[in-house]
Design a protein around this motif. Sequence first.
Motif, PDB file in Angstrom:
ATOM      1  N   VAL A 166      83.706 -48.880   3.518  1.00  0.00           N
ATOM      2  CA  VAL A 166      83.181 -47.547   3.192  1.00  0.00           C
ATOM      3  C   VAL A 166      84.081 -46.467   3.791  1.00  0.00           C
ATOM      4  N   LEU A 167      84.486 -46.646   5.048  1.00  0.00           N
ATOM      5  CA  LEU A 167      85.314 -45.648   5.729  1.00  0.00           C
ATOM      6  C   LEU A 167      86.794 -45.745   5.343  1.00  0.00           C
ATOM      7  N   GLU A 168      87.171 -46.872   4.754  1.00  0.00           N
ATOM      8  CA  GLU A 168      88.577 -47.149   4.424  1.00  0.00           C
ATOM      9  C   GLU A 168      89.442 -47.094   5.679  1.00  0.00           C
ATOM     10  N   VAL A 169      88.956 -47.751   6.727  1.00  0.00           N
ATOM     11  CA  VAL A 169      89.649 -47.815   8.011  1.00  0.00           C
ATOM     12  C   VAL A 169      89.113 -49.038   8.765  1.00  0.00           C
ATOM     13  N   VAL A 170      89.931 -49.594   9.640  1.00  0.00           N
ATOM     14  CA  VAL A 170      89.455 -50.673  10.494  1.00  0.00           C
ATOM     15  C   VAL A 170      88.884 -50.047  11.763  1.00  0.00           C
ATOM     16  N   ILE A 171      87.605 -50.307  12.011  1.00  0.00           N
ATOM     17  CA  ILE A 171      86.967 -49.772  13.209  1.00  0.00           C
ATOM     18  C   ILE A 171      87.574 -50.458  14.424  1.00  0.00           C
ATOM     19  N   CYS A 172      87.906 -49.665  15.423  1.00  0.00           N
ATOM     20  CA  CYS A 172      88.508 -50.208  16.640  1.00  0.00           C
ATOM     21  C   CYS A 172      87.510 -51.057  17.409  1.00  0.00           C
ATOM     22  N   LYS A 173      88.043 -52.086  18.045  1.00  0.00           N
ATOM     23  CA  LYS A 173      87.267 -52.864  19.011  1.00  0.00           C
ATOM     24  C   LYS A 173      87.363 -52.091  20.311  1.00  0.00           C
ATOM     25  N   ILE A 209      91.275 -43.468  12.888  1.00  0.00           N
ATOM     26  CA  ILE A 209      90.550 -44.324  13.818  1.00  0.00           C
ATOM     27  C   ILE A 209      89.092 -44.347  13.367  1.00  0.00           C
ATOM     28  N   GLY A 210      88.498 -45.524  13.417  1.00  0.00           N
ATOM     29  CA  GLY A 210      87.067 -45.654  13.158  1.00  0.00           C
ATOM     30  C   GLY A 210      86.356 -45.925  14.467  1.00  0.00           C
ATOM     31  N   CYS A 211      85.235 -45.236  14.709  1.00  0.00           N
ATOM     32  CA  CYS A 211      84.481 -45.441  15.946  1.00  0.00           C
ATOM     33  C   CYS A 211      83.032 -45.001  15.755  1.00  0.00           C
ATOM     34  N   HIS A 212      82.198 -45.334  16.726  1.00  0.00           N
ATOM     35  CA  HIS A 212      80.800 -44.910  16.725  1.00  0.00           C
ATOM     36  C   HIS A 212      80.652 -43.576  17.460  1.00  0.00           C
ATOM     37  N   PRO A 213      79.683 -42.749  17.056  1.00  0.00           N
ATOM     38  CA  PRO A 213      79.376 -41.514  17.793  1.00  0.00           C
ATOM     39  C   PRO A 213      78.366 -41.772  18.920  1.00  0.00           C
ATOM     40  N   CYS A 214      78.718 -42.732  19.792  1.00  0.00           N
ATOM     41  CA  CYS A 214      77.886 -43.120  20.948  1.00  0.00           C
ATOM     42  C   CYS A 214      76.588 -43.823  20.554  1.00  0.00           C
ATOM     43  N   ILE A 215      76.481 -44.231  19.303  1.00  0.00           N
ATOM     44  CA  ILE A 215      75.313 -44.965  18.809  1.00  0.00           C
ATOM     45  C   ILE A 215      75.800 -45.870  17.680  1.00  0.00           C
ATOM     46  N   ASN A 216      75.255 -47.084  17.584  1.00  0.00           N
ATOM     47  CA  ASN A 216      75.810 -48.027  16.603  1.00  0.00           C
ATOM     48  C   ASN A 216      75.088 -48.046  15.259  1.00  0.00           C
ATOM     49  N   LYS A 253      85.096 -41.676  10.895  1.00  0.00           N
ATOM     50  CA  LYS A 253      86.516 -41.816  10.565  1.00  0.00           C
ATOM     51  C   LYS A 253      87.183 -40.513  10.993  1.00  0.00           C
ATOM     52  N   LEU A 254      88.115 -40.619  11.959  1.00  0.00           N
ATOM     53  CA  LEU A 254      88.797 -39.455  12.514  1.00  0.00           C
ATOM     54  C   LEU A 254      90.304 -39.659  12.416  1.00  0.00           C
ATOM     55  N   LYS A 255      91.042 -38.575  12.305  1.00  0.00           N
ATOM     56  CA  LYS A 255      92.502 -38.686  12.350  1.00  0.00           C
ATOM     57  C   LYS A 255      92.927 -39.090  13.760  1.00  0.00           C
ATOM     58  N   THR A 256      93.793 -40.072  13.834  1.00  0.00           N
ATOM     59  CA  THR A 256      94.287 -40.551  15.122  1.00  0.00           C
ATOM     60  C   THR A 256      94.898 -39.399  15.919  1.00  0.00           C
ATOM     61  N   ALA A 257      95.679 -38.569  15.254  1.00  0.00           N
ATOM     62  CA  ALA A 257      96.316 -37.434  15.935  1.00  0.00           C
ATOM     63  C   ALA A 257      95.277 -36.497  16.540  1.00  0.00           C
ATOM     64  N   ASP A 258      94.171 -36.251  15.841  1.00  0.00           N
ATOM     65  CA  ASP A 258      93.117 -35.382  16.376  1.00  0.00           C
ATOM     66  C   ASP A 258      92.487 -35.974  17.632  1.00  0.00           C
TER      67      ASP A 258
END
Length: 181
Positions: A52-59, A142-149, A154-159
């Motif tokens: 859905v995000l078209e990104v690999v969520i980071c471990k 980068i794919g990540c959670h907003p402190c909740i799963n 999906k955020l720009k790595t540079a940002d």
Amino acid sequence: MELYKGRPECISNRLDKEIRVYDLLDKLEIGYERTDHEPTDTMELCNEIDKVLEVVICKNLFLCNRQKTNFYLLMMPGDKKFKTKELSKQINSARLSFADEEDMLKYLDITPGSVSIMGLMNDKENAVQLLVDEDVLKDEYIGCHPCINTSSLKLKTADVFEKYLPAVGHEARIVHLLGED
């Protein structure tokens, strides 16, 4: 699962720590896309979110030394294996292990399954050292959670590295992980 731009319209059913993530990203003028989902407790669900995000969520792994005097947040590609010995050598910290749930709450205001670089906004004392596998920096997003799963971003790595980390007073230490047997 749907992909949305920005924060949820209805926030009445959201946890305060999730809303604080959106507030900070908006304040820093960091654009993001978001999807909401069931709690991510299987790799199959993570793979669906990735699509859905078209990104690999980071471990994201929350680690500590044996004495519990040093804490680390390790970001690495989700498909790479974690080898404790490989990381220990690079950061000169023997006997790394996973930190306790209590320490996750204390330092990052997160719970197991929700570990994310976004938790660093809650580490006002800079007790947690961010470690980033160099392969994470190769991707545009980068794919990540907003402190909740139950949501993923999906955020720009540079940002993340040029705006977010300086705003929360953290620097990344880049590590080289092979993740091979």
